[in-house]
Write a protein that holds these residues in place. Structure first.
Motif, PDB file in Angstrom:
ATOM      1  N   PRO A 337     -29.758 -20.764 -36.752  1.00 52.47           N
ATOM      2  CA  PRO A 337     -28.638 -20.476 -35.843  1.00 52.47           C
ATOM      3  C   PRO A 337     -28.188 -19.016 -35.970  1.00 52.47           C
ATOM      4  O   PRO A 337     -28.148 -18.458 -37.053  1.00 52.47           O
ATOM      5  CB  PRO A 337     -27.540 -21.433 -36.331  1.00 52.47           C
ATOM      6  N   ALA A 338     -27.844 -18.433 -34.826  1.00 46.59           N
ATOM      7  CA  ALA A 338     -27.437 -17.036 -34.823  1.00 46.59           C
ATOM      8  C   ALA A 338     -26.128 -16.825 -35.557  1.00 46.59           C
ATOM      9  O   ALA A 338     -25.870 -15.740 -36.056  1.00 46.59           O
ATOM     10  CB  ALA A 338     -27.305 -16.543 -33.384  1.00 46.59           C
ATOM     11  N   ASP A 339     -25.282 -17.847 -35.629  1.00 43.82           N
ATOM     12  CA  ASP A 339     -23.973 -17.697 -36.256  1.00 43.82           C
ATOM     13  C   ASP A 339     -23.935 -18.189 -37.696  1.00 43.82           C
ATOM     14  O   ASP A 339     -22.861 -18.379 -38.262  1.00 43.82           O
ATOM     15  CB  ASP A 339     -22.888 -18.426 -35.440  1.00 43.82           C
ATOM     16  N   ILE A 340     -25.099 -18.402 -38.303  1.00 39.57           N
ATOM     17  CA  ILE A 340     -25.119 -18.885 -39.680  1.00 39.57           C
ATOM     18  C   ILE A 340     -24.523 -17.834 -40.611  1.00 39.57           C
ATOM     19  O   ILE A 340     -24.706 -16.628 -40.411  1.00 39.57           O
ATOM     20  CB  ILE A 340     -26.558 -19.233 -40.113  1.00 39.57           C
ATOM     21  N   ASP A 341     -23.752 -18.261 -41.584  1.00 40.95           N
ATOM     22  CA  ASP A 341     -23.118 -17.342 -42.529  1.00 40.95           C
ATOM     23  C   ASP A 341     -24.073 -17.100 -43.688  1.00 40.95           C
ATOM     24  O   ASP A 341     -23.913 -17.641 -44.774  1.00 40.95           O
ATOM     25  CB  ASP A 341     -21.788 -17.939 -43.014  1.00 40.95           C
ATOM     26  N   LEU A 342     -25.057 -16.251 -43.435  1.00 39.68           N
ATOM     27  CA  LEU A 342     -26.064 -16.002 -44.463  1.00 39.68           C
ATOM     28  C   LEU A 342     -25.455 -15.331 -45.682  1.00 39.68           C
ATOM     29  O   LEU A 342     -25.907 -15.528 -46.811  1.00 39.68           O
ATOM     30  CB  LEU A 342     -27.190 -15.145 -43.890  1.00 39.68           C
ATOM     31  N   ALA A 343     -24.374 -14.532 -45.468  1.00 40.60           N
ATOM     32  CA  ALA A 343     -23.737 -13.867 -46.593  1.00 40.60           C
ATOM     33  C   ALA A 343     -23.181 -14.872 -47.596  1.00 40.60           C
ATOM     34  O   ALA A 343     -23.122 -14.603 -48.797  1.00 40.60           O
ATOM     35  CB  ALA A 343     -22.617 -12.954 -46.099  1.00 40.60           C
ATOM     36  N   ALA A 344     -22.786 -16.044 -47.094  1.00 45.28           N
ATOM     37  CA  ALA A 344     -22.252 -17.078 -47.985  1.00 45.28           C
ATOM     38  C   ALA A 344     -23.364 -17.782 -48.760  1.00 45.28           C
ATOM     39  O   ALA A 344     -23.079 -18.563 -49.668  1.00 45.28           O
ATOM     40  CB  ALA A 344     -21.445 -18.098 -47.181  1.00 45.28           C
ATOM     41  N   TRP A 345     -24.603 -17.518 -48.397  1.00 47.55           N
ATOM     42  CA  TRP A 345     -25.741 -18.136 -49.076  1.00 47.55           C
ATOM     43  C   TRP A 345     -26.293 -17.232 -50.165  1.00 47.55           C
ATOM     44  O   TRP A 345     -27.422 -17.407 -50.618  1.00 47.55           O
ATOM     45  CB  TRP A 345     -26.863 -18.429 -48.069  1.00 47.55           C
ATOM     46  N   SER A 346     -25.531 -16.282 -50.591  1.00 44.26           N
ATOM     47  CA  SER A 346     -26.045 -15.295 -51.532  1.00 44.26           C
ATOM     48  C   SER A 346     -26.530 -15.940 -52.826  1.00 44.26           C
ATOM     49  O   SER A 346     -25.847 -16.772 -53.422  1.00 44.26           O
ATOM     50  CB  SER A 346     -24.968 -14.260 -51.852  1.00 44.26           C
ATOM     51  N   GLU A 347     -27.701 -15.501 -53.251  1.00 39.22           N
ATOM     52  CA  GLU A 347     -28.230 -15.937 -54.541  1.00 39.22           C
ATOM     53  C   GLU A 347     -27.695 -15.082 -55.679  1.00 39.22           C
ATOM     54  O   GLU A 347     -27.734 -15.492 -56.833  1.00 39.22           O
ATOM     55  CB  GLU A 347     -29.756 -15.876 -54.530  1.00 39.22           C
ATOM     56  N   ALA A 348     -27.202 -13.869 -55.362  1.00 36.96           N
ATOM     57  CA  ALA A 348     -26.693 -12.980 -56.410  1.00 36.96           C
ATOM     58  C   ALA A 348     -25.571 -12.127 -55.816  1.00 36.96           C
ATOM     59  O   ALA A 348     -25.595 -11.778 -54.635  1.00 36.96           O
ATOM     60  CB  ALA A 348     -27.799 -12.083 -56.956  1.00 36.96           C
ATOM     61  N   THR A 349     -24.574 -11.832 -56.640  1.00 34.80           N
ATOM     62  CA  THR A 349     -23.469 -10.959 -56.217  1.00 34.80           C
ATOM     63  C   THR A 349     -23.240  -9.901 -57.294  1.00 34.80           C
ATOM     64  O   THR A 349     -23.343 -10.174 -58.485  1.00 34.80           O
ATOM     65  CB  THR A 349     -22.171 -11.755 -55.991  1.00 34.80           C
ATOM     66  N   TYR A 350     -22.908  -8.682 -56.845  1.00 37.35           N
ATOM     67  CA  TYR A 350     -22.650  -7.580 -57.763  1.00 37.35           C
ATOM     68  C   TYR A 350     -21.427  -6.805 -57.280  1.00 37.35           C
ATOM     69  O   TYR A 350     -21.175  -6.698 -56.068  1.00 37.35           O
ATOM     70  CB  TYR A 350     -23.856  -6.624 -57.835  1.00 37.35           C
ATOM     71  N   ASP A 351     -20.674  -6.255 -58.229  1.00 35.09           N
ATOM     72  CA  ASP A 351     -19.572  -5.349 -57.929  1.00 35.09           C
ATOM     73  C   ASP A 351     -20.047  -3.932 -58.202  1.00 35.09           C
ATOM     74  O   ASP A 351     -20.507  -3.618 -59.305  1.00 35.09           O
ATOM     75  CB  ASP A 351     -18.350  -5.660 -58.795  1.00 35.09           C
ATOM     76  N   LEU A 352     -19.914  -3.077 -57.203  1.00 33.20           N
ATOM     77  CA  LEU A 352     -20.376  -1.691 -57.316  1.00 33.20           C
ATOM     78  C   LEU A 352     -19.185  -0.755 -57.477  1.00 33.20           C
ATOM     79  O   LEU A 352     -18.191  -0.858 -56.758  1.00 33.20           O
ATOM     80  CB  LEU A 352     -21.165  -1.298 -56.062  1.00 33.20           C
ATOM     81  N   THR A 353     -19.276   0.156 -58.430  1.00 32.46           N
ATOM     82  CA  THR A 353     -18.327   1.260 -58.554  1.00 32.46           C
ATOM     83  C   THR A 353     -19.122   2.560 -58.646  1.00 32.46           C
ATOM     84  O   THR A 353     -20.332   2.545 -58.911  1.00 32.46           O
ATOM     85  CB  THR A 353     -17.432   1.111 -59.796  1.00 32.46           C
ATOM     86  N   LEU A 354     -18.433   3.672 -58.414  1.00 29.65           N
ATOM     87  CA  LEU A 354     -19.067   4.976 -58.486  1.00 29.65           C
ATOM     88  C   LEU A 354     -18.560   5.733 -59.694  1.00 29.65           C
ATOM     89  O   LEU A 354     -17.374   5.694 -60.009  1.00 29.65           O
ATOM     90  CB  LEU A 354     -18.775   5.791 -57.226  1.00 29.65           C
ATOM     91  N   PHE A 359     -24.465   4.914 -59.494  1.00 24.63           N
ATOM     92  CA  PHE A 359     -24.027   3.581 -59.096  1.00 24.63           C
ATOM     93  C   PHE A 359     -23.855   2.767 -60.374  1.00 24.63           C
ATOM     94  O   PHE A 359     -24.778   2.710 -61.203  1.00 24.63           O
ATOM     95  CB  PHE A 359     -25.059   2.899 -58.218  1.00 24.63           C
ATOM     96  N   LEU A 360     -22.733   2.105 -60.525  1.00 25.15           N
ATOM     97  CA  LEU A 360     -22.500   1.208 -61.651  1.00 25.15           C
ATOM     98  C   LEU A 360     -22.355  -0.206 -61.124  1.00 25.15           C
ATOM     99  O   LEU A 360     -21.502  -0.471 -60.265  1.00 25.15           O
ATOM    100  CB  LEU A 360     -21.254   1.609 -62.436  1.00 25.15           C
ATOM    101  N   PHE A 361     -23.183  -1.138 -61.615  1.00 23.59           N
ATOM    102  CA  PHE A 361     -23.156  -2.530 -61.161  1.00 23.59           C
ATOM    103  C   PHE A 361     -22.610  -3.427 -62.270  1.00 23.59           C
ATOM    104  O   PHE A 361     -22.956  -3.279 -63.440  1.00 23.59           O
ATOM    105  CB  PHE A 361     -24.560  -3.012 -60.791  1.00 23.59           C
ATOM    106  N   ALA A 362     -21.760  -4.344 -61.891  1.00 28.29           N
ATOM    107  CA  ALA A 362     -21.233  -5.336 -62.842  1.00 28.29           C
ATOM    108  C   ALA A 362     -21.326  -6.712 -62.226  1.00 28.29           C
ATOM    109  O   ALA A 362     -21.398  -6.876 -61.010  1.00 28.29           O
ATOM    110  CB  ALA A 362     -19.784  -5.021 -63.202  1.00 28.29           C
TER     111      ALA A 362
END
Length: 362
Positions: A337-354, A359-362
């Motif tokens: 479906p074109a409206d599928i929330d693929l972002a909600a299906w994330s297998e991994a999440t990271y917080d980026l700071t500079l 790039f610093l990932f946590a």
């Protein structure tokens, strides 16, 4: 926490349209950019109560005898620095404005043939020349005492790229105390302190100040909070069984969501290539940076748009997920479906700071 070095394009993101005049100070002495000179200001012209504006501010306070001068420098949004100055205490007439950008001395000691600055600053250090001077009043003239006014000077004339370049700059005034012809020369100077603008409580209230870069992702109208990278995973086929390493949702994609700081700007094209390489090096489940199929951008209001990286036929316009990811992707017997929330299906999440150029990932 993981570190990845990136380029310099973020450090110069603000004020990117200004020419680089650093190390090319004009040392202007004619004061043509400044406002009214030598006016008698009897009203309340206090500059110490100004709230820190969106561009930040630089402040100076200097004293000599009974007189104190407060100065606040801000930007006017037109490439100019506005110096608001106000003198209090005693009978004083400010006649010369002096600025040493890096507090390392300059070749000018005079605003005009009668106005010289060769004394000592508030710390007792000898004033050893200035980069910019301006006449702001007349010596022994018939005009009223100048106790406060505005001086407007272009950033290019000062040789600076941002207001923070005036942090630590030495600013001074030549002035005259007393009445009539019996006046005493008073010279004072001190170094300034830059105060960065306060961050708004609501991220969506932060002004749009990012660079618009040509690419495949449109510049957003609001601050970006997340970018989601969808990578195609080459299948592993074992007889009749097909699997996609790293996937947890039964589809041929490995999805990574990165929370990004506001200073990254509102156009991911400015940094997506570097971010993609960094994520591919960081996450062992990413098959490689060249497998990036789609980028989903989420703004501070929670709105998301998908932009195709492969099979992109409409430039920076958003793409439906079915077109943006594969052309037509079949899953469970039907099109994704074109409206599928693929972002909600994330297998991994990271917080980026500079941190500088990393790039610093946590």
């Amino acid at each position: 926490m993981s570190r990845f070095r990136h380029g310099n394009k973020h450090s110069n993101r603000r004020d990117h349209d200004r020419d680089d005049h650093r190390n090319n100070h004009s040392n202007d002495r004619d004061g043509r950019d400044h406002g009214a000179n030598g006016k008698d200001h009897t009203g309340d012209n206090s500059v110490t109560d100004i709230t820190t504006p969106a561009t930040g501010q630089v402040t100076w306070t200097m004293s000599k005898g009974a007189t104190t001068v407060d100065v606040v420098a801000t930007l006017d949004g037109k490439g100019n620095v506005v110096f608001d100055y106000d003198a209090s205490g005693g009978k004083i007439d400010l006649t010369g404005f002096y600025l040493d950008i890096n507090n390392d001395g300059g070749r000018h000691h005079a605003a005009n043939v009668l106005d010289w600055m060769v004394g000592r600053d508030s710390d007792g250090d000898r004033m050893d020349g200035f980069d910019f001077t301006a006449t702001i009043g007349s010596i022994w003239g018939y005009d009223g005492n100048n106790t406060g006014d505005q001086l407007v000077v272009s950033m290019s004339k000062l040789g600076i790229d941002s207001l923070s370049d005036l942090d630590g700059a030495e600013l001074g005034f030549n002035s005259w105390a007393g009445n009539g012809w019996c006046k005493t020369n008073v010279q004072m100077a001190n170094t300034g302190t830059y105060t960065a603008p306060a961050e708004p409580e609501d991220l969506c209230d932060r002004p749009i100040d990012g660079e618009n870069v040509d690419g495949k992702i449109a510049m957003q109208d609001s601050q970006i909070t997340e970018v989601t990278l969808a990578y195609y995973i080459p299948p592993v086929i074992d007889g009749d069984d097909i699997s996609w390493p790293g996937d947890t949702n039964g589809d041929p994609f490995y999805v990574v969501t990165v929370s990004v700081p506001a200073e990254m700007g509102e156009d991911p094209d400015a940094y997506i290539a570097e971010l993609n390489e960094a994520v591919a090096a960081l996450d062992p489940n990413v098959p490689g940076a060249n497998f990036l199929k789609s980028v989903i951008v989420t703004d501070c209001d929670g709105n998301s748009e998908n932009f195709a990286i492969w099979f992109d036929e409409n430039g920076e316009l958003p793409d439906t997920l079915s077109d943006g990811l594969f052309g037509v992707l079949e899953r469970d017997g039907g099109e994704l479906p074109a409206d599928i929330d693929l972002a909600a299906w994330s297998e991994a999440t990271y917080d980026l700071t500079l941190s500088g150029d990393e790039f610093l990932f946590a």
